[in-house]
Scaffold this motif. Sequence first.
Motif, PDB file in Angstrom:
ATOM      1  N   GLN A  39      -7.312  51.681 -22.250  1.00  0.00           N
ATOM      2  CA  GLN A  39      -6.532  50.486 -22.563  1.00  0.00           C
ATOM      3  C   GLN A  39      -7.145  49.798 -23.772  1.00  0.00           C
ATOM      4  OE1 GLN A  39      -6.265  47.549 -19.393  1.00  0.00           O
ATOM      5  NE2 GLN A  39      -4.340  46.772 -20.197  1.00  0.00           N
ATOM      6  N   ALA A  40      -6.374  49.685 -24.806  1.00  0.00           N
ATOM      7  CA  ALA A  40      -6.804  48.927 -25.982  1.00  0.00           C
ATOM      8  C   ALA A  40      -6.324  47.488 -25.826  1.00  0.00           C
ATOM      9  CB  ALA A  40      -6.205  49.557 -27.240  1.00  0.00           C
ATOM     10  N   GLU A  44      -0.740  48.351 -23.014  1.00  0.00           N
ATOM     11  CA  GLU A  44      -0.677  48.646 -21.590  1.00  0.00           C
ATOM     12  C   GLU A  44      -1.722  49.688 -21.208  1.00  0.00           C
ATOM     13  OE1 GLU A  44       4.090  47.847 -20.762  1.00  0.00           O
ATOM     14  OE2 GLU A  44       3.149  49.732 -20.191  1.00  0.00           O
ATOM     15  N   ARG A  45      -2.147  49.610 -19.963  1.00  0.00           N
ATOM     16  CA  ARG A  45      -3.076  50.600 -19.437  1.00  0.00           C
ATOM     17  C   ARG A  45      -2.383  51.957 -19.335  1.00  0.00           C
ATOM     18  NH1 ARG A  45      -5.318  50.521 -13.264  1.00  0.00           N
ATOM     19  NH2 ARG A  45      -3.217  51.294 -12.835  1.00  0.00           N
ATOM     20  N   THR A  91      -8.846  57.186 -29.554  1.00  0.00           N
ATOM     21  CA  THR A  91      -9.719  56.019 -29.674  1.00  0.00           C
ATOM     22  C   THR A  91      -9.251  54.910 -28.744  1.00  0.00           C
ATOM     23  OG1 THR A  91     -10.312  56.526 -31.960  1.00  0.00           O
ATOM     24  CG2 THR A  91     -10.545  54.227 -31.244  1.00  0.00           C
ATOM     25  N   ASP A  92     -10.163  54.446 -27.893  1.00  0.00           N
ATOM     26  CA  ASP A  92      -9.794  53.456 -26.889  1.00  0.00           C
ATOM     27  C   ASP A  92     -11.012  53.102 -26.051  1.00  0.00           C
ATOM     28  OD1 ASP A  92      -6.429  53.419 -25.610  1.00  0.00           O
ATOM     29  OD2 ASP A  92      -7.936  51.820 -25.541  1.00  0.00           O
ATOM     30  N   VAL A  93     -10.851  52.093 -25.197  1.00  0.00           N
ATOM     31  CA  VAL A  93     -11.838  51.808 -24.166  1.00  0.00           C
ATOM     32  C   VAL A  93     -11.417  52.572 -22.913  1.00  0.00           C
ATOM     33  CG1 VAL A  93     -12.900  50.055 -22.715  1.00  0.00           C
ATOM     34  CG2 VAL A  93     -12.392  49.550 -25.115  1.00  0.00           C
ATOM     35  N   TYR A  94     -12.308  53.396 -22.406  1.00  0.00           N
ATOM     36  CA  TYR A  94     -12.037  54.200 -21.223  1.00  0.00           C
ATOM     37  C   TYR A  94     -12.787  53.597 -20.039  1.00  0.00           C
ATOM     38  CZ  TYR A  94      -9.974  57.830 -24.128  1.00  0.00           C
ATOM     39  OH  TYR A  94      -9.168  58.533 -24.989  1.00  0.00           O
TER      40      TYR A  94
END
Length: 117
Positions: A39-40, A44-45, A91-94
């Motif tokens: 989710q960046a 949305e997740r 690229t994102d927060v996991y």
Amino acid sequence: QGQLVESGGGLVQPGGSLRLSCTASGFTLDYFAIGWFRQAPGKEREEVSCISAGNGNTYYADSAKGRFTISRDNAKNTVFLQMNNLKPEDTDVYYCATPCYGPPDYRGKGTLVTVSS
């Protein structure tokens, strides 16, 4: 109090690989289905992958099929997400969470994955 902690994120070039880890404390992971999400900010997740409790059935989003592999090591109370052939759009927060669907009972704070040359 149960807790999930992710690790393994970082900066990688396109086509590279990373292995993310999700380690539980305060509860036994193998009794729970565990999902990896990304989710960046402002987006949305997206559920990337999920592994069930017990028989270890797996689910992958279309964006992850053929490139990512989810697995669990019950002795280490850890679930892994092996990510290969990474693309800039990965690229994102996991973060990991349980259950795989619906509001999380437990979720980690996340680890940042950056795919860039």
